[in-house]
Write a protein that holds these residues in place. Structure first.
Motif, PDB file in Angstrom:
ATOM      1  N   ILE A   1      56.033 -13.806  24.371  1.00 27.89           N
ATOM      2  CA  ILE A   1      57.193 -14.679  24.168  1.00 27.89           C
ATOM      3  C   ILE A   1      58.479 -14.046  24.690  1.00 27.89           C
ATOM      4  CG2 ILE A   1      56.165 -15.873  22.198  1.00 27.89           C
ATOM      5  CD1 ILE A   1      57.780 -13.972  20.377  1.00 27.89           C
TER       6      ILE A   1
ATOM      7  N   GLY B   1      52.793 -21.534  20.239  1.00 25.33           N
ATOM      8  CA  GLY B   1      53.975 -21.955  20.981  1.00 25.33           C
ATOM      9  C   GLY B   1      53.601 -22.986  22.018  1.00 25.33           C
TER      10      GLY B   1
ATOM     11  N   LEU C   1      58.233 -20.460  20.931  1.00 23.67           N
ATOM     12  CA  LEU C   1      57.574 -20.450  19.633  1.00 23.67           C
ATOM     13  C   LEU C   1      57.648 -21.820  18.960  1.00 23.67           C
ATOM     14  CD1 LEU C   1      58.787 -17.029  18.238  1.00 23.67           C
ATOM     15  CD2 LEU C   1      56.431 -17.669  18.824  1.00 23.67           C
TER      16      LEU C   1
END
Length: 123
Positions: free
Chosen positions: A63, A99, A109
């Motif tokens: 992420i 996500g 997310l």
């Protein structure tokens, strides 16, 4: 299992509701986030609190493009908590943090709009 980051990908085959119930998706709060420079693809190491029943679990999450490390602690996220642990390099990832891909294919997310109790199950 291959997960597509392509928003134009075909829908998955139809499954029964009982199949959906087998996937245990819970909300938790990130209690710590660390860089994971040894990962093959850029990732962070997360520790997530899923409440007293499930406790704290670790996750490797790719992420880094859309989320700053300093912004992650205190944020609620959704994760699959009933997959077997998976070795990601030297790190054991215990849950799959969820996500969606943005327009460039980077992960954003997934979280509830408002705070909910840690450990609450998606249904």
């Amino acid at each position: 299992m291959h997960l597509s980051h392509d928003p134009a990908a075909a829908a998955a085959p139809i499954i029964g509701f009982d199949d959906f119930l087998k996937v245990d998706i819970r909300v938790g709060t990130i209690v710590s986030a660390e860089p994971y420079p040894e990962a093959r693809k850029p990732a962070f190491k997360l520790r997530i609190d899923f409440g007293p029943t499930i406790g704290q679990k670790r996750s490797s999450a790719q992420i880094t493009e859309n989320h700053a490390l300093a912004d992650l602690p205190g944020r609620q996220v959704a994760a699959v908590v009933n997959f077997p642990p998976r070795q990601i390099g030297k790190f054991m990832s215990e849950v799959l943090t969820l996500g969606f891909a943005d327009e460039a294919g980077a992960v954003m997310l997934f979280a509830p709009d408002r705070p909910v109790p840690n450990g609450a199950r998606l249904f």
